[in-house]
Design a protein around this motif. Structure first.
Motif, PDB file in Angstrom:
ATOM      1  N   UNK A 245       0.660  -1.244   0.131  1.00  0.00           N
ATOM      2  CA  UNK A 245       0.005   0.074   0.097  1.00  0.00           C
ATOM      3  C   UNK A 245       0.693   1.269  -0.038  1.00  0.00           C
ATOM      4  N   UNK A 246       2.004   1.219   0.602  1.00  0.00           N
ATOM      5  CA  UNK A 246       2.911   2.412   0.697  1.00  0.00           C
ATOM      6  C   UNK A 246       3.714   2.622  -0.583  1.00  0.00           C
ATOM      7  N   UNK A 247       4.105   1.310  -1.403  1.00  0.00           N
ATOM      8  CA  UNK A 247       4.874   1.310  -2.427  1.00  0.00           C
ATOM      9  C   UNK A 247       4.432   1.196  -3.902  1.00  0.00           C
ATOM     10  N   UNK A 248       3.353   0.614  -4.008  1.00  0.00           N
ATOM     11  CA  UNK A 248       2.662   0.103  -5.175  1.00  0.00           C
ATOM     12  C   UNK A 248       1.220   0.751  -5.546  1.00  0.00           C
ATOM     13  N   UNK A 249       1.292   1.403  -6.540  1.00  0.00           N
ATOM     14  CA  UNK A 249      -0.037   2.124  -6.655  1.00  0.00           C
ATOM     15  C   UNK A 249      -0.774   1.389  -7.845  1.00  0.00           C
ATOM     16  N   UNK A 250       0.188   1.106  -8.894  1.00  0.00           N
ATOM     17  CA  UNK A 250      -0.679   0.304 -10.065  1.00  0.00           C
ATOM     18  C   UNK A 250      -1.212  -0.966  -9.648  1.00  0.00           C
ATOM     19  N   UNK A 251      -2.474  -1.106  -9.867  1.00  0.00           N
ATOM     20  CA  UNK A 251      -3.307  -2.383  -9.651  1.00  0.00           C
ATOM     21  C   UNK A 251      -2.565  -3.569 -10.307  1.00  0.00           C
ATOM     22  N   UNK A 252      -2.162  -3.482 -11.570  1.00  0.00           N
ATOM     23  CA  UNK A 252      -1.571  -4.472 -12.264  1.00  0.00           C
ATOM     24  C   UNK A 252      -0.253  -5.157 -11.732  1.00  0.00           C
ATOM     25  N   UNK A 253       0.363  -4.023 -11.419  1.00  0.00           N
ATOM     26  CA  UNK A 253       1.873  -4.480 -10.624  1.00  0.00           C
ATOM     27  C   UNK A 253       1.471  -5.269  -9.180  1.00  0.00           C
ATOM     28  N   UNK A 254       0.616  -4.520  -8.474  1.00  0.00           N
ATOM     29  CA  UNK A 254       0.204  -5.210  -7.206  1.00  0.00           C
ATOM     30  C   UNK A 254      -0.365  -6.622  -7.142  1.00  0.00           C
ATOM     31  N   UNK A 255      -1.104  -6.823  -8.435  1.00  0.00           N
ATOM     32  CA  UNK A 255      -1.573  -8.325  -8.549  1.00  0.00           C
ATOM     33  C   UNK A 255      -0.425  -9.042  -8.865  1.00  0.00           C
ATOM     34  N   UNK A 256       0.667  -8.562  -9.562  1.00  0.00           N
ATOM     35  CA  UNK A 256       1.949  -9.482  -9.929  1.00  0.00           C
ATOM     36  C   UNK A 256       2.571  -9.876  -8.782  1.00  0.00           C
ATOM     37  N   UNK A 257       2.860  -8.839  -7.802  1.00  0.00           N
ATOM     38  CA  UNK A 257       3.653  -8.829  -6.844  1.00  0.00           C
ATOM     39  C   UNK A 257       3.074  -9.901  -5.713  1.00  0.00           C
ATOM     40  N   UNK A 258       1.594  -9.741  -5.519  1.00  0.00           N
ATOM     41  CA  UNK A 258       0.937 -10.585  -4.669  1.00  0.00           C
ATOM     42  C   UNK A 258       0.837 -11.960  -5.229  1.00  0.00           C
ATOM     43  N   UNK A 259       0.848 -12.462  -6.572  1.00  0.00           N
ATOM     44  CA  UNK A 259       1.197 -13.686  -7.241  1.00  0.00           C
ATOM     45  C   UNK A 259       2.533 -14.238  -6.795  1.00  0.00           C
ATOM     46  N   UNK A 260       3.455 -13.569  -6.840  1.00  0.00           N
ATOM     47  CA  UNK A 260       5.045 -13.721  -6.555  1.00  0.00           C
ATOM     48  C   UNK A 260       5.062 -14.222  -5.333  1.00  0.00           C
ATOM     49  N   UNK A 261       4.176 -13.224  -4.201  1.00  0.00           N
ATOM     50  CA  UNK A 261       4.211 -13.924  -2.840  1.00  0.00           C
ATOM     51  C   UNK A 261       3.683 -15.076  -2.822  1.00  0.00           C
TER      52      UNK A 261
END
Length: 277
Positions: free
Chosen positions: A188-204
């Motif tokens: 929430x602090x570092x990622x604003x783009x929804x597409x990128x946030x979805x990618x990082x959550x998938x990697x997690x």
């Protein structure tokens, strides 16, 4: 009393278990002597009422804990409620295929690999040649390096630009200051783009086998992103690790009791024993 949770097969917990056993040789963990069990529980042991260490749960962490404790010279009994040890690390073999019940890839360069080497557990496998993400009905190569980020068709241009900033933030982050921050808060602090946030959550999810960003440590995720540990898809599935850890525990002198469900820990100021059904 050691009580490894059945999902504690995640690599960092392997090290937590082994470090705990090495450092707590004078603690309450190894002082308990009496194991009190309900009469319904029949234990096929020569001396079922006494043990220096009781391990509850025969998943990967429980088997590793039993092996380390037994190697330290303690009398160890492990109780597993199922008919065989392994927990979610078991592999079902059907029609010539090996299907893992839980985790599927081993981070052999991380803590789990170190523990397996220490305990002499053999394994073999292959590294995946490439990693892909499925978006809609198309496969896209995962952008895990600057070059693949530029070529990736998974992210649009604004997401690629933001990911370059996020990767820089990952490399510069002070993980000590993030000890109490969840991955969700960090995103929430570092990622604003929804597409990128979805990618990082998938990697997690992929790297930790955990779908709880509000509980997952931001420090753990950042460490994984920094190290980018290599993985192996194991020959014969994760059952090879279960079998190897079970044998390591038995060779060290631990006793493994299956079909024994522990329901309570008896304690006052110190652990008195466990109850089972």
């Amino acid at each position: 009393l050691l009580h490894p949770y059945i999902l504690s097969q995640i690599s960092p917990f392997f090290r937590l278990i082994s470090d705990h056993i090495r450092s707590q040789t004078n603690s309450i963990t190894f002082e308990t002597e009496l194991i009190t069990m309900h009469e319904e529980l029949s234990l096929p042991l020569q001396n079922p009422l006494y043990a220096g260490v009781v391990v509850v749960g025969g998943g990967l962490a429980g088997l590793a804990a039993a092996a380390y404790a037994a190697r330290s010279g303690r009398t160890v009994t492990l109780f597993e409620k199922a008919s065989q040890p392994g927990g979610r690390a078991m592999t079902n073999h059907r029609a010539g295929f090996s299907m893992n019940l839980g985790a599927h890839a081993l981070y052999y360069q991380a803590e789990a690999g170190e523990v397996l080497r220490e305990l002499g557990v053999p394994y073999s496998g292959k590294e995946p040649p490439s990693l892909f993400a499925l978006s809609g009905d198309k496969l896209h190569k995962l952008p895990l390096s600057p070059l693949t980020l530029l070529r990736s068709t998974l992210l649009d241009a604004p997401a690629k630009l933001e990911m370059s900033r996020v990767l820089a933030a990952v490399m510069l982050a002070n993980t000590q200051s993030l000890q109490r921050m969840s991955l969700q808060e960090w995103l929430e602090q570092h990622v604003r783009h929804s597409q990128l946030r979805a990618l990082l959550l998938m990697i997690a999810r992929l790297t930790t086998y955990t779908n709880a960003p509000e509980l997952l440590s931001a420090t753990l995720f950042i460490d994984i992103m920094r190290k980018a540990p290599k993985v192996l898809y194991l020959d014969g599935g994760w059952q090879t690790l279960v079998d190897g850890l079970r044998q390591a525990a038995l060779d060290a002198g631990a006793r493994i009791v299956t079909g024994a469900r522990v329901v309570a820990v008896e304690h006052e100021e110190r652990v008195q024993g466990v109850q089972g059904v």
